[in-house]
Motif scaffolding. Structure first.
Motif, short mmCIF file in Angstrom:
data_model
loop_
_atom_site.label_atom_id
_atom_site.label_comp_id
_atom_site.label_asym_id
_atom_site.label_seq_id
_atom_site.Cartn_x
_atom_site.Cartn_y
_atom_site.Cartn_z
N ASP A 284 33.83 48.06 52.81
CA ASP A 284 33.29 46.95 52.03
C ASP A 284 34.14 45.70 52.22
N ARG B 209 30.01 58.10 43.00
CA ARG B 209 29.34 56.97 42.36
C ARG B 209 28.63 57.45 41.10
N TRP C 177 24.45 49.90 40.33
CA TRP C 177 24.54 50.82 41.45
C TRP C 177 23.42 51.81 41.27
N GLN D 248 35.15 53.17 52.02
CA GLN D 248 35.41 52.29 50.88
C GLN D 248 35.97 50.95 51.40
N PHE E 196 38.96 52.27 46.32
CA PHE E 196 38.30 51.39 45.34
C PHE E 196 39.10 51.31 44.05
N ASP F 199 29.08 42.31 45.62
CA ASP F 199 27.87 43.02 46.04
C ASP F 199 26.82 42.05 46.58
N ARG G 34 31.94 51.31 41.25
CA ARG G 34 32.70 51.88 42.37
C ARG G 34 33.43 53.17 41.99
#
Ligand code: TPP
Ligand code: TPP
Ligand code: SF4
Ligand code: SF4
Ligand code: SF4
Ligand code: SF4
Ligand code: SF4
Ligand code: SF4
Ligand code: MG
Ligand code: MG
Lengths: 360, 165, 69, 247, 360, 247, 165, 69
Positions: free
Chosen positions: A315, E135, E286, A312, A123, E316, E127
């Protein structure tokens, strides 16, 4: 034959020198220490070569910034925590449109984690861990040869787009030795005299900056960068595929993960010659090879993502698929390398289950 | 230990094999014994980390114990019998000791112990031919060690022949 | 003054500091290897110890305990 | 017979991870002895950043908070501000304290944080394999100064105690060595003083230990101790550089 | 009525104090300077309150780390470039499972960018801009009242999960004044005596760390964190919706972007009372409110994402939709606030075009 | 009549962005005069990090590279290593050079990089609105020390020239002020010396300017100049702290 | 300028209105004139940045020029006629000058100029009632300024009544 | 010695440094406002200037140019 047995870190360093890199600013951190060490030995042997151990990763990336502004091909390397510290500098360089190559020999995180390896920085690398709207090209080698080749190419990409490029290795790729054929020395380096700072003789003075006083100017600049990033997405997607033609399941993995996946597939093929498992290995993580994945989903509906993290890249696979396939995941975060046999077991279970379900 | 591994890897490379050499590194922490993994194959090599090696070369007791247990069934362990007295050896593997230190001192150079073991290794492993190894030895040793070529050659042969006897 | 010492072999790493600094030359490296693989130090049987504690003062591993009359 | 030296109870009862003859082991032992003698084991909080001492917690039996590389002084500041009555000390190498962490070190010192820096100067980045440190001597070969440190390019070694002594709120700064019985005794005394200053809240205290690293110096253990006297201490003079009055 | 007119930055600071925060470590950076300034004035007035201006953002986050390890409710604030510098520290705290509240009053990037505001730090916040698999909870207020309320809650969330929580404001939310009802002082703070360091009296010694010597231990730790993150995803998703029932198009926006979007929708409704535009405003970025978006896509197929960036949250949204809807995007990166009227125009164009296409 | 003073041509021909009576303006002017007189405009590369001088490029007509906050010395190092014959100088505030950038500053100085630090000490973070800086005087009120800087909590002001002078490879370090004709003349001379040292490659050079910030000091312009003499210079003595021989 | 904006915002808040106050801030750069935006509404407020304000209060010439051009058609500009001589005024707006400085000095306190303008503003804007404003004045001014309550009240009334005349 | 000066109003910010340091009291703040809104300095008509240049030495804005016989 010019094959040499080389460490991954040394291959990166030597390839950089062959690509015309003459400035290296770095800081020790396991598992990439052999990279600056090699540079400290080699740079003084090369004409105009400068190796400087910075006082920190923050200092290193800013020395890189200065050297890039002055027109050099320049590199720095580090590993995960050190790369975190470089995020502000990378964001600046992206904003200032300065080229450089940044090597991340990824280790286990978060925090101090573990010194061996992982793929936990995906990420951070692909979405710009620093602030603001920017991207860096991310190259993902899976062998020492590719460590060399991609580093070599990274300099060209950085200069072509005036943007930082990340070579995303990991502790295994950095530590192993494998045979390498070194790229030939790059003879002609790109002409950067139209933007670098070297004194304002014979031209108006120049400013390398990312700061914009008028709000609107920053917005324009951001859209300009955005168009550049779109151009990179159009031109620079790279990947490798194996056995996609008749596959019933496709494995997606990169770097060391991809190597293990390849071994696992080979193993399964030996056990069952009718098994049909294909592979897509992104070699650029940004820009991500979304199109080939989407295209593949027309004929194949099952995608098996394998990462040495808790997930990761998955995604990006999902974003590529836009719902048009099933995504399965197997992850091993943090410093334990699963054997191909283990991965083969997991993959086989998934595969045969799917085939059974289909037959029903 | 590490240099012997590199020698095997280089020799295999020069024979055109796919090869990967992986040194051990423990934690960011001092101590512990060094080891390395060499993978030699006619095909591309998947994982450079061997979970089930076919051959083990052990130079000391702790390594002998640790790596014996990893060997694949039917595998082979070669060990430095000058330092290692095996307490127990798995019944599904083959084991062979070479008194390399004594042999090296006979050759008049304690530093060639590894080369003796290398010779013995290529004998039992059949991965690399002795002729090729000797032919490539100058490259493997590198420019700095040209003077030692002769004694290294001898050591390799000596190890190779030890197992012949 | 008379003394005596004990050395815990599991802690010892054979650095030889105790040997170097013992005024009585009371200590030597023995044949014993500990679980970490070090040849450990041990007191010589027939040599006197004055309990000065220099060995313990130098021992990085706190492997030595010292007794004095 | 009376037991005149026992293994300190502030040390865990297991072998540590340092190399034979390593100065870190001696310094740990000194600290453990003082924690025992001063009855501070229950008050002490140590802050070890990465470096060979990153696993200090496997050795010293006290509370610890791992710091990112170079940030020992900042982490210790955070702890101490919350728990002003604890004994808070960072345990930092020369790379850690004087390269990446120099700003944090100097600013904590300048603020006069009531913390103690245990500063282990072994002239190299030991844990990562012997690279050049800010304290590497001129001409000294390391894995990133293979041709010897060149002062024209990389500068001279940084003298931490001398520099920190210039800051008003530094209460105590001493450089010691841990390479001989006499020096070890002095080192222990200095460490005790530093702790006392902290407990008296007189300001920042630092003890710099010239500490052998036989592994990265590629020397024998005894030879390393000699080198500390013959070479290192010539460049880094031992002594008290600053002491304010204890309240 | 206890309403006060307060700056966004002051509201955050005061709410933190009401939540029991007694330690603030920060560093000046526009547009959040008023936050540390307020703290420097207020903390000395509060019992046990400590304000300390750190020498840098790196120092600040590490002071926070130390204070959290010692059991404090502790906060730091900064803006984009400063938050980049904190990434290593945040990664450590996530690895060490330490709670803290980190406020980011986002400005324009990349690099020095612009001091006003933007939403360009979405990726970094959601991220983990630092290294490794971790996270942080990300709360996204859109008014000064929410700045206060969410900051207050952030401390509880941080303690509940022992994880850093980010309050993601922006230069506008930080700079404006609005009426606020301050939350009541939190009387009972959570008991942390089971993990903090305060001297090993009466218990074995404790270590707060993220480093694992055995590879396998790091992997276990990573899975443990992963399970925690899954739990947070299950429990802590927050969002606001408007007019979803009969909507034909749904706008998704957060923070200042959502306010402008609300204004634009209101405007359009005034012009055309038959217009059917709904809104989903994620208030946690998040964990992201994926389910409501996916659920909504059963009856509505068009989603209009509006961000003050070139597009980050859009990923997202797409991940949530899994291909089951059309995603439209309008972005204004960097420091220019579009008026609701402008956004209304863009939205209307999109909306009527879609309705026309459907009628065909 | 003869023209005895003209606006330097190294200044852009537009009004700058500083407040009335700001020391930055005077320092820019001094630099521009020297670039003209020493014929260095075509060789000069300036590195301005954020601070009131972040827009220095709208004022000085020379090449510039913007640095992140505090990293002027590192950026300048990168430039200078690539272009050893350029005149490379960073232009840094006290917050920038002595707080967040202290490690970079000291290490560049310690390496003896042939660069010059133009160090503007106005005792506050001016650009961000007058917060406490490392150089803020004891007792001085700023927007983050509303009750006055308390040395027990925040330490005493950091004396940069004094500290840097301890580093062997620092070639030149002088503190000047830009608050009166006599001081401005001295400031110009010091700046010239620093540039000469750089051109002679004798090592790192720094000039620290005590510089009025009427806006954040909340004083009149004339009063600010007085305050520099009456208060600041008492805490930060003017003078040459270090000078090595020019080769 | 900013304090007057805050006073309006506070007064409106105390009347139960939705309100947002937004100070201007240019770049990280010095200089330039200060301004602020106050949005008052019976509903939730979307954007705190008014692209088309309905009222403008200008204290000096540059602000007059700049903000006049932003006014919505039919909007109202109130200005400090002690400092501003309008060269040209848009024909689609209303403009009204108040010689606040002269008026303030008549009241014997130069600092209340803003309050005079505030009084005038609530008169023309009709956003807040004079009674409410005066009632809430102690809260708006804050504890520190209790002594000045009287003169501020007077100033507001004075501005309010100026436009009555 | 005789001199004269010119002041570029667009650069001047009215800081009054020149006024403070002119030994001849030759300079004053005028009624002229420049585009940045500053009341600018200007030479007094009837006062002599000695061309000493102190005003220019102090002027932060390099707004003053000096001539001397
Ligand atoms: C940000 C970051 N950079 C680099 C490292 C790698 N690293 C670990 S310890 C260390 C330095 C060790 O040297 P020193 O502080 O002198 O301690 P020693 O091992 O010599 O006792 C480094 C560079 C790290 N862990 N984190
Ligand atoms: C990483 C980062 N932190 C903070 C800032 C905000 N910032 C800009 S300038 C500045 C300090 C200005 O003070 P100083 O260096 O003394 O310069 P001055 O304005 O006083 O001349 C700060 C903190 C920033 N731009 N980047
Ligand atoms: S106590 Fe003294 S005499 Fe006895 S063994 Fe130790 S050093 Fe030698
Ligand atoms: S000093 Fe300690 S560790 Fe070293 S040899 Fe003696 S007993 Fe062993
Ligand atoms: S490497 Fe050096 S410092 Fe580290 S444990 Fe070994 S001897 Fe000690
Ligand atoms: S704020 Fe201070 S330093 Fe900045 S321009 Fe104004 S007077 Fe100069
Ligand atoms: S040159 Fe001298 S006398 Fe003439 S105006 Fe300037 S300061 Fe006054
Ligand atoms: S010194 Fe310069 S800027 Fe200041 S008033 Fe005089 S002319 Fe104007
Ligand atoms: Mg060290
Ligand atoms: Mg300043």
């Amino acid at each position: 034959m010019n094959k040499q047995l080389m460490y991954g870190t040394h291959a990166v360093a030597e390839a950089a020198i062959q690509a015309g890199c003459r400035y290296f600013f770095g800081y020790p951190i396991t598992p990439q220490n052999e990279l600056p060490e090699y540079m400290s030995m080699r740079m003084p042997q090369v004409e105009g070569g400068v190796f400087l151990q910075a006082e920190s990763e923050v200092a290193a990336i800013n020395m890189v910034l200065g050297a890039a502004a002055a027109g050099a091909r320049v590199m720095t390397s580090s590993s995960s925590p050190g790369i975190s510290l470089k995020q502000e500098g990378i964001s600046y360089m992206a904003g200032q449109e300065l080229p450089a190559v940044i090597v991340n020999i990824v280790r286990g995180g978060p925090g101090l984690g573990h010194i061996s390896f992982s793929q936990g920085d995906y990420f951070q690398s692909t979405r710009g861990g620093g602030h603001g709207d920017y991207r860096t090209i991310v190259l993902a080698p899976d062998s020492v040869q590719e460590m060399a080749d991609m580093t070599y190419e990274a300099f060209d990409l950085a200069d072509k787009y005036r943007n930082p490029v990340i070579v995303l290795g990991d502790g295994i790729l950095g530590q192993i030795m494998e045979p390498v054929v070194m790229p030939k020395p790059r003879k002609k380096l790109p002409d950067k005299s139209d933007y670098i700072v070297n004194g304002r003789i014979g031209r108006p003075s120049r400013v390398i900056k990312s700061f914009f006083v008028a709000n609107k100017d920053l917005e324009d600049h951001n859209w300009k960068l955005f168009r550049k990033f779109q151009m990179i997405e159009k031109n620079e997607v790279r990947f490798e595929t194996e056995n996609l033609e008749d596959a019933k399941m496709v494995v997606i993995a990169y770097g060391t993960g991809a190597r293990i996946a390849k071994g696992a597939i080979k193993r399964l093929k030996k056990e069952d010659e009718n098994i049909r498992i294909g592979l897509i290995r992104p070699t650029t993580l940004w820009p991500f090879p979304s199109k080939i994945i989407k295209d593949t989903s027309r004929s194949i509906s099952d995608f098996f993502v394998f990462e040495l993290s808790t997930g990761q890249m998955i995604d990006d696979v999902k974003l590529a698929l836009e719902g048009s396939g099933h995504v399965h995941f197997y992850g091993r975060p943090g410093s334990v390398v699963p054997a191909p046999s283990e991965l083969a077991r997991v993959m086989a279970r998934q595969y045969y289950q799917l085939q059974k379900a289909k037959r029903k | 230990m590490l240099s012997m591994g590199q020698a095997i890897a280089k020799a295999a490379m020069m024979e055109g094999k796919h090869v990967t050499y992986m040194p051990s590194y423990g934690t960011e922490v001092r101590g512990g014994t060094a080891n390395c993994t060499v993978t030699v194959s006619d095909e591309e090599i998947a994982s450079p980390i061997a979970s089930e090696p076919e051959f083990v070369v052990a130079l000391n007791q702790p390594s002998f114990v640790r790596f014996q247990s990893l060997l694949v069934s039917g595998g082979f362990i070669l060990y430095n019998s000058s330092l290692i007295q095996p307490d127990s050896i798995r019944s599904d593997i083959e084991a062979m000791g070479v008194p390399v230190m004594e042999m090296a001192s006979k050759l008049g150079n304690a530093k060639v112990a590894n080369m003796i073991l290398l010779g013995a290794f290529i004998k039992v492993s059949n991965l690399i031919s002795l002729d090729n190894l000797l032919k490539n030895l100058p490259d493997i040793l590198g420019a700095g060690k040209a003077k030692l070529l002769k004694v290294n050659e001898e050591a390799i042969k000596c190890g190779y022949n030890y197992l012949k006897e | 003054m008379k003394g005596t010492i004990t050395i815990t072999g599991e802690f010892c790493k054979g650095c030889e500091f105790c040997i170097e600094y013992c005024p009585k030359d009371k200590i030597q490296i023995t044949e014993k290897i500990n679980s970490k693989g070090y040849y450990t130090a041990g007191p010589k049987e027939d040599v006197e110890c004055n309990g000065c504690g220099l060995c313990a003062l130098m021992c990085p591993e706190a492997a030595i305990e010292v007794y004095r009359e | 017979m009376k037991k005149v030296y026992s293994r300190p109870k502030s040390l865990h009862n297991v072998a540590n991870h340092y190399c034979p003859g390593c100065g870190h082991s001696i310094i740990h032992r000194i600290i453990a002895e003082l924690l025992d003698e001063m009855d501070l084991q229950g008050k002490a909080i140590c802050v070890p950043p990465p470096g060979c001492a990153v696993l200090a917690y496997n050795c010293l039996d006290i509370d610890m908070v791992e710091a990112p590389h170079g940030r020992g002084a900042a982490v210790a500041t955070g702890i101490k501000r919350v728990q002003p009555d604890s004994l808070v000390f960072s345990y930092q190498g020369d790379g850690d304290l004087a390269a990446i962490g120099l700003a944090e070190t100097m600013h904590a010192a300048n603020r006069g944080e009531n913390i103690t820096a245990i500063f282990v100067n072994n002239a190299v980045y030991a844990m990562t394999g012997g690279q050049m440190a800010p304290t590497t001597l001129a001409g000294m070969k390391t894995s990133t100064s293979p041709y010897g440190r060149n002062p024209q390019n990389e500068g001279h070694p940084i003298k931490v105690c001398e520099i920190l002594s210039m800051l008003d709120r530094v209460a105590y700064a001493e450089r010691v060595a841990v390479n001989s019985p006499a020096n070890i005794k002095k080192a222990k005394k200095a460490t005790k003083k530093a702790f006392e200053h902290q407990l008296n809240k007189t300001g920042f205290s630092i003890v710099e230990y010239l500490s052998p690293c036989p592994t990265n110096w590629r020397m024998g253990t005894i030879e390393s101790c000699k080198w500390v006297d013959d070479v290192m201490a010539k460049n880094f003079p031992l002594g008290v550089f600053k002491e304010v009055k204890c309240k």
